[in-house]
Design an enzyme around this catalytic site. Structure first.
Site, PDB file in Angstrom:
ATOM      1  N   PRO A  38       1.297  -3.532  13.580  1.00  0.00           N
ATOM      2  CA  PRO A  38       0.064  -3.462  14.363  1.00  0.00           C
ATOM      3  C   PRO A  38      -1.128  -4.159  13.709  1.00  0.00           C
ATOM      4  CG  PRO A  38       0.593  -1.324  13.411  1.00  0.00           C
ATOM      5  CD  PRO A  38       1.790  -2.203  13.199  1.00  0.00           C
ATOM      6  N   ASN A  39      -1.889  -4.811  14.549  1.00  0.00           N
ATOM      7  CA  ASN A  39      -3.159  -5.479  14.193  1.00  0.00           C
ATOM      8  C   ASN A  39      -2.976  -6.774  13.397  1.00  0.00           C
ATOM      9  OD1 ASN A  39      -4.888  -3.465  15.398  1.00  0.00           O
ATOM     10  ND2 ASN A  39      -4.247  -2.125  13.731  1.00  0.00           N
TER      11      ASN A  39
ATOM     12  N   ARG B 249      -9.785 -10.066  12.004  1.00  0.00           N
ATOM     13  CA  ARG B 249     -10.004  -8.736  11.421  1.00  0.00           C
ATOM     14  C   ARG B 249     -10.352  -8.831   9.923  1.00  0.00           C
ATOM     15  NH1 ARG B 249      -4.235  -5.796   9.918  1.00  0.00           N
ATOM     16  NH2 ARG B 249      -5.607  -4.037   9.545  1.00  0.00           N
TER      17      ARG B 249
ATOM     18  N   TYR C 214      -8.305  -9.654   4.461  1.00  0.00           N
ATOM     19  CA  TYR C 214      -7.078 -10.355   4.845  1.00  0.00           C
ATOM     20  C   TYR C 214      -7.214 -11.883   4.867  1.00  0.00           C
ATOM     21  CZ  TYR C 214      -5.817  -5.611   6.132  1.00  0.00           C
ATOM     22  OH  TYR C 214      -5.560  -4.259   6.083  1.00  0.00           O
TER      23      TYR C 214
ATOM     24  N   ASN D  67       6.203  -6.661   7.538  1.00  0.00           N
ATOM     25  CA  ASN D  67       4.922  -6.062   7.171  1.00  0.00           C
ATOM     26  C   ASN D  67       4.656  -4.996   8.238  1.00  0.00           C
ATOM     27  OD1 ASN D  67       2.335  -5.280   6.662  1.00  0.00           O
ATOM     28  ND2 ASN D  67       1.498  -7.352   6.427  1.00  0.00           N
TER      29      ASN D  67
ATOM     30  N   ALA E  87      -0.112  -0.657   9.259  1.00  0.00           N
ATOM     31  CA  ALA E  87      -0.499   0.756   9.099  1.00  0.00           C
ATOM     32  C   ALA E  87       0.699   1.703   9.151  1.00  0.00           C
ATOM     33  CB  ALA E  87      -1.520   1.132  10.166  1.00  0.00           C
TER      34      ALA E  87
ATOM     35  N   HIS F  87       2.464   3.467   6.082  1.00  0.00           N
ATOM     36  CA  HIS F  87       1.995   4.701   5.461  1.00  0.00           C
ATOM     37  C   HIS F  87       2.415   5.957   6.230  1.00  0.00           C
ATOM     38  CE1 HIS F  87      -0.212   1.642   3.396  1.00  0.00           C
ATOM     39  NE2 HIS F  87      -0.853   1.304   4.489  1.00  0.00           N
TER      40      HIS F  87
ATOM     41  N   ASP G 271      13.784   4.721   8.485  1.00  0.00           N
ATOM     42  CA  ASP G 271      15.166   5.065   8.822  1.00  0.00           C
ATOM     43  C   ASP G 271      15.895   3.890   9.474  1.00  0.00           C
ATOM     44  OD1 ASP G 271      14.806   7.578   7.787  1.00  0.00           O
ATOM     45  OD2 ASP G 271      14.715   8.623   9.713  1.00  0.00           O
TER      46      ASP G 271
ATOM     47  N   GLU H  53       9.480  -6.197   1.954  1.00  0.00           N
ATOM     48  CA  GLU H  53       8.239  -5.702   2.543  1.00  0.00           C
ATOM     49  C   GLU H  53       7.077  -6.543   1.998  1.00  0.00           C
ATOM     50  OE1 GLU H  53       7.171  -2.200   0.448  1.00  0.00           O
ATOM     51  OE2 GLU H  53       5.631  -1.597   1.869  1.00  0.00           O
TER      52      GLU H  53
ATOM     53  N   HIS I 207       2.764  -7.016   1.972  1.00  0.00           N
ATOM     54  CA  HIS I 207       1.398  -6.622   2.328  1.00  0.00           C
ATOM     55  C   HIS I 207       0.443  -7.693   1.843  1.00  0.00           C
ATOM     56  CE1 HIS I 207       2.699  -2.846   3.824  1.00  0.00           C
ATOM     57  NE2 HIS I 207       3.453  -2.711   2.750  1.00  0.00           N
ATOM     58  N   ILE I 208      -0.396  -8.130   2.736  1.00  0.00           N
ATOM     59  CA  ILE I 208      -1.347  -9.200   2.408  1.00  0.00           C
ATOM     60  C   ILE I 208      -2.335  -8.708   1.353  1.00  0.00           C
ATOM     61  CG2 ILE I 208      -3.189 -10.627   3.406  1.00  0.00           C
ATOM     62  CD1 ILE I 208      -1.576 -10.385   6.096  1.00  0.00           C
ATOM     63  N   SER I 209      -2.828  -7.505   1.553  1.00  0.00           N
ATOM     64  CA  SER I 209      -3.783  -6.916   0.601  1.00  0.00           C
ATOM     65  C   SER I 209      -3.012  -6.118  -0.454  1.00  0.00           C
ATOM     66  CB  SER I 209      -4.756  -5.993   1.342  1.00  0.00           C
ATOM     67  OG  SER I 209      -4.052  -4.895   1.893  1.00  0.00           O
TER      68      SER I 209
ATOM     69  N   ARG J 116      -6.526   0.107  -2.751  1.00  0.00           N
ATOM     70  CA  ARG J 116      -7.392   0.429  -1.613  1.00  0.00           C
ATOM     71  C   ARG J 116      -7.512   1.949  -1.453  1.00  0.00           C
ATOM     72  NH1 ARG J 116      -5.795  -3.166   3.381  1.00  0.00           N
ATOM     73  NH2 ARG J 116      -7.807  -2.337   4.086  1.00  0.00           N
TER      74      ARG J 116
ATOM     75  N   ARG K 297      -3.467   4.645   1.704  1.00  0.00           N
ATOM     76  CA  ARG K 297      -2.583   3.468   1.688  1.00  0.00           C
ATOM     77  C   ARG K 297      -1.599   3.507   0.524  1.00  0.00           C
ATOM     78  NH1 ARG K 297      -4.998   0.177   5.722  1.00  0.00           N
ATOM     79  NH2 ARG K 297      -7.235   0.565   5.725  1.00  0.00           N
TER      80      ARG K 297
HETATM   81  C1  DQA Z   1      -1.412  -4.292   5.407  1.00  0.00           C
HETATM   82  C2  DQA Z   1      -1.984  -3.090   4.652  1.00  0.00           C
HETATM   83  C3  DQA Z   1      -2.002  -1.855   5.533  1.00  0.00           C
HETATM   84  O1  DQA Z   1      -2.526  -0.751   4.814  1.00  0.00           O
HETATM   85  C4  DQA Z   1      -2.874  -2.095   6.740  1.00  0.00           C
HETATM   86  O2  DQA Z   1      -2.852  -0.970   7.603  1.00  0.00           O
HETATM   87  C5  DQA Z   1      -2.542  -3.345   7.467  1.00  0.00           C
HETATM   88  C6  DQA Z   1      -2.166  -4.530   6.707  1.00  0.00           C
HETATM   89  C7  DQA Z   1      -1.478  -5.589   4.572  1.00  0.00           C
HETATM   90  O3  DQA Z   1      -0.787  -6.526   4.950  1.00  0.00           O
HETATM   91  O4  DQA Z   1      -2.219  -5.656   3.590  1.00  0.00           O
HETATM   92  O5  DQA Z   1      -2.681  -3.416   8.682  1.00  0.00           O
HETATM   93  O6  DQA Z   1      -0.039  -4.052   5.678  1.00  0.00           O
END
Ligand code: DQA
Length: 155
Positions: free
Chosen positions: A9-10, A17, A22, A73, A76, A79, A86, A97, A99-101, A106, A110
């Site tokens: 998501p997002n 965003r 990011y 990725n 959210a 978490h 599963d 996996e 994660h950009i950040s 953080r 997270r």
């Molecule tokens: C994220 C980190 C997550 O905590 C966050 O909810 C995201 C992006 C990242 O790529 O850093 O939407 O997965």
């Protein structure tokens, strides 16, 4: 070899965003770079993004028997989602996996991570370059899995 890239998501809002977290790159630009790298390495690649947990679970399941490696990725849902965890465990496909950040630096919430333990590896905090690193790592893992299969005697 076939790779599936699954974005949660997002992530469709990248480039808009929270650019201070990011960066300015859009998801399509990240995917275009991954596509080029896949082509250079004789690898097929597909991309999927959804804001819905169940659709992400469905996509992981669809990979079973079809895909050699997953880059995910879960955003959210990382978490919170036992369902995505599963699904990754169920299909048993090498999964990285991303994660950009740097989620470890953080907010406290997270630091909870439902998926890391069922992934081959996690790449965090490298910005969009993390997707490139994930591909390099996944190609290696897939080659090792393939070599093991070839060594295992058929009964
Ligand atoms: C994220 C980190 C997550 O905590 C966050 O909810 C995201 C992006 C990242 O790529 O850093 O939407 O997965």
């Amino acid at each position: 070899m076939k790779i599936m890239v699954i974005q949660g998501p997002n992530l469709n809002m990248l480039g808009v965003r929270e650019q201070h977290v990011y960066g300015p790159m859009k998801l399509e630009q990240i995917h275009a770079q991954m596509k080029d790298f896949a082509a250079q390495n004789d690898t097929e690649i597909e991309f999927f993004q959804s804001n819905l947990e169940g659709e992400l679970v469905d996509k992981v399941q669809e990979c079973y028997g079809e895909i050699d490696g997953i880059i995910i990725n879960p955003a959210a849902y990382t978490h919170t989602s036992i369902a995505i965890r599963d699904a990754i465990a169920a299909v048993g496909i090498p999964t990285i996996e991303v994660h950009i950040s740097n989620i470890h630096r953080r907010e406290e919430f997270r630091k909870e991570n439902m998926v890391a333990a069922v992934c081959s590896s996690s790449i965090v905090g490298f910005g969009p370059f993390g997707y490139h690193l994930a591909m390099v790592g996944l190609l290696q893992v897939m080659a090792e899995v393939q070599a093991q299969k070839e060594q295992t005697p058929k009964v």
